[in-house]
Design a protein around this motif. Structure first.
Motif, PDB file in Angstrom:
ATOM      1  N   LEU A   1      28.002  13.669  18.264  1.00 21.51           N
ATOM      2  CA  LEU A   1      27.062  15.204  18.582  1.00 21.51           C
ATOM      3  C   LEU A   1      28.619  15.985  18.520  1.00 21.51           C
ATOM      4  CD1 LEU A   1      24.610  16.381  18.624  1.00 21.51           C
ATOM      5  CD2 LEU A   1      24.956  16.207  21.287  1.00 21.51           C
ATOM      6  N   SER A   2      29.692  16.055  19.549  1.00 26.73           N
ATOM      7  CA  SER A   2      31.367  16.980  20.096  1.00 26.73           C
ATOM      8  C   SER A   2      31.526  17.297  18.810  1.00 26.73           C
ATOM      9  CB  SER A   2      31.115  16.854  21.001  1.00 26.73           C
ATOM     10  OG  SER A   2      32.641  17.970  21.634  1.00 26.73           O
TER      11      SER A   2
ATOM     12  N   LYS B   1      29.620  18.959  16.402  1.00 35.40           N
ATOM     13  CA  LYS B   1      29.210  20.801  16.976  1.00 35.40           C
ATOM     14  C   LYS B   1      30.757  21.768  16.186  1.00 35.40           C
ATOM     15  CE  LYS B   1      26.287  20.392  20.943  1.00 35.40           C
ATOM     16  NZ  LYS B   1      25.721  20.412  22.121  1.00 35.40           N
ATOM     17  N   LEU B   2      31.909  20.635  16.168  1.00 33.67           N
ATOM     18  CA  LEU B   2      33.288  21.282  16.132  1.00 33.67           C
ATOM     19  C   LEU B   2      32.555  21.691  14.432  1.00 33.67           C
ATOM     20  CD1 LEU B   2      35.880  19.286  17.757  1.00 33.67           C
ATOM     21  CD2 LEU B   2      34.424  21.783  18.570  1.00 33.67           C
TER      22      LEU B   2
ATOM     23  N   ARG C   1      30.895  22.493  12.327  1.00 35.99           N
ATOM     24  CA  ARG C   1      29.524  23.261  12.466  1.00 35.99           C
ATOM     25  C   ARG C   1      29.966  24.488  12.541  1.00 35.99           C
ATOM     26  NH1 ARG C   1      25.029  26.419  14.419  1.00 35.99           N
ATOM     27  NH2 ARG C   1      23.226  26.028  12.974  1.00 35.99           N
ATOM     28  N   GLN C   2      31.188  24.551  13.163  1.00 37.70           N
ATOM     29  CA  GLN C   2      31.804  26.097  13.883  1.00 37.70           C
ATOM     30  C   GLN C   2      32.694  26.497  12.331  1.00 37.70           C
ATOM     31  OE1 GLN C   2      33.057  25.349  17.604  1.00 37.70           O
ATOM     32  NE2 GLN C   2      30.882  26.224  18.301  1.00 37.70           N
TER      33      GLN C   2
ATOM     34  N   LYS D   1      30.757  27.403   9.099  1.00 35.27           N
ATOM     35  CA  LYS D   1      30.010  28.732   9.131  1.00 35.27           C
ATOM     36  C   LYS D   1      31.509  29.834   9.147  1.00 35.27           C
ATOM     37  CE  LYS D   1      28.018  31.367  12.333  1.00 35.27           C
ATOM     38  NZ  LYS D   1      27.379  31.599  14.059  1.00 35.27           N
TER      39      LYS D   1
END
Length: 185
Positions: A144-145, A148-149, A151-152, A155
């Protein structure tokens, strides 16, 4: 005289400090090698369930904490009713279990459960399952962590690409406007 290991119950009553090598479930006492032999030879105790004391010490507390007497009648349990999954004294057998067919001598049940390696195997399996679940939970939290990284990062890449594309369209628009004949003065 102080001893660290469980004492032989018979020798202890004689004021002797002799470590036990076996455990009798019926008497709920440790036995040294000599007393174990006499215990087995004695007509009154030869059918008692005896296991090595090191196996007894490995048993979980939940197995060792069993009631030996009936709460309703105060008598020692005599049998185990498989149908009702309960221990029965002689009065319970007469009053509540006279029609039950799946009755087992309590000595056999207790000795079978307590001396069974299956209990130890189940306990070990439960520890392994717990460890596996903790490892899976930690792995999922890491995933999950990581997501998130990622995804950033994606983006930011999209924002950079949009900036490049916008700049390109801005240049094209300026060029178009500059080269359009009716915009010239």
């Amino acid at each position: 005289m102080a001893c660290n290991s469980p004492l032989c119950g018979i020798c202890d009553s004689k004021q002797k400090c002799v470590p036990s090598t076996a455990w009798c479930f019926e008497c709920n006492a440790g036995l040294c090698g000599e007393c174990k032999e006499l215990h087995i030879l004695n007509k009154a105790s030869k059918s008692h369930g005896i296991i090595p004391v090191n196996e007894f010490q490995k048993l979980p507390v939940s197995v060792l904490q069993h009631e030996e007497t009936c709460k309703s009648h105060g008598d020692r349990y005599q049998a185990f009713c498989d149908k009702h999954e309960c221990s029965c004294c002689s009065k319970c057998l007469i009053e509540d279990h006279k029609n039950c067919k799946d009755l087992t001598d309590i000595k056999d049940v207790v000795c079978m459960i307590k001396s069974s390696n299956m209990m130890l195997e189940i306990e070990n399996s439960m520890r392994e399952v717990t460890a596996d679940l903790k490892r899976i939970q930690k792995n999922r939290a890491g995933n999950l962590s990581s997501l998130k990284l990622q995804r950033q990062a994606i983006k930011k890449e999209i924002q950079k690409a949009r900036h490049v594309v916008n700049n390109h369209f801005d240049r094209l628009e300026r060029t178009f406007i500059e080269r359009t004949p009716y915009n010239r003065k």
